[in-house]
Design a protein around this motif. Structure first.
Motif, mmCIF file in Angstrom:
data_model
loop_
_atom_site.group_PDB
_atom_site.id
_atom_site.type_symbol
_atom_site.label_atom_id
_atom_site.label_comp_id
_atom_site.label_asym_id
_atom_site.label_seq_id
_atom_site.Cartn_x
_atom_site.Cartn_y
_atom_site.Cartn_z
ATOM 1 N N SER A 8 -22.827 -26.940 -6.680
ATOM 2 C CA SER A 8 -23.343 -28.105 -5.961
ATOM 3 C C SER A 8 -23.562 -29.208 -6.982
ATOM 4 O O SER A 8 -24.248 -29.005 -7.994
ATOM 5 N N ARG A 32 -19.636 -28.625 -3.623
ATOM 6 C CA ARG A 32 -20.364 -29.280 -2.533
ATOM 7 C C ARG A 32 -21.094 -30.463 -3.148
ATOM 8 O O ARG A 32 -21.723 -30.318 -4.197
ATOM 9 N N TYR A 34 -23.793 -33.802 -2.994
ATOM 10 C CA TYR A 34 -25.026 -34.308 -2.382
ATOM 11 C C TYR A 34 -25.462 -35.571 -3.101
ATOM 12 O O TYR A 34 -25.440 -35.634 -4.332
ATOM 13 N N SER A 43 -29.861 -28.668 2.792
ATOM 14 C CA SER A 43 -28.590 -28.032 3.148
ATOM 15 C C SER A 43 -28.771 -26.528 3.307
ATOM 16 O O SER A 43 -29.775 -25.961 2.889
ATOM 17 N N THR A 45 -26.604 -24.438 1.890
ATOM 18 C CA THR A 45 -25.724 -23.842 0.885
ATOM 19 C C THR A 45 -26.442 -23.187 -0.280
ATOM 20 O O THR A 45 -25.807 -22.536 -1.096
#
Length: 127
Positions: A8, A32, A34, A43, A45
């Motif tokens: 992330s 991912r 953000y 989230s 995740t």
């Protein structure tokens, strides 16, 4: 089906998110993105990722506070902090929290590769 680890990337600067995403994907990771610590924390995740790459200074919750929040909830994901303002105090705080690496912007791709290589297959740059 992909079996690549997921990272992330959390940074309020869209150009940094996109560049970091391209770099991390080139190292065989899924990514991912953000725009804020709050968006990441909201989230679903967190339980599926292998690593966090986060800016330190962001509007709202900063990266260090976000990681403290995760640690307080028992989440101990590996984290790489990046910052344009990586003072000795920030670097010390990040490392005391357990950061794998604290990198200064602009980030060197080989340094990111070396940090991620600590988590799995050797993706480090050859010089």
């Amino acid at each position: 089906m992909h079996n690549n680890p997921i990272a992330s990337v959390i940074d309020d600067d869209e150009s940094v998110r996109i560049a970091m995403s391209s770099l991390v994907r080139s190292l065989d990771w899924d990514v991912r993105l953000y725009a804020s610590a709050e968006a990441f924390l909201a989230s679903d995740t967190v339980n599926r990722i292998a690593c966090i790459i986060s800016d330190v200074q962001m509007p709202g919750m900063n990266g260090l506070d976000m990681y403290r929040h995760l640690l307080n909830k028992g989440v101990t994901l590996p984290i790489i902090f990046i910052s344009a303002f990586a003072s000795d105090a920030v670097r010390r705080q990040a490392l005391e929290l357990g950061a794998m690496c604290v990198l200064t912007k602009p980030v060197d791709g080989c340094e990111v590769s070396r940090c991620l290589a600590q988590l799995g297959p050797d993706n480090s740059c050859r010089e």
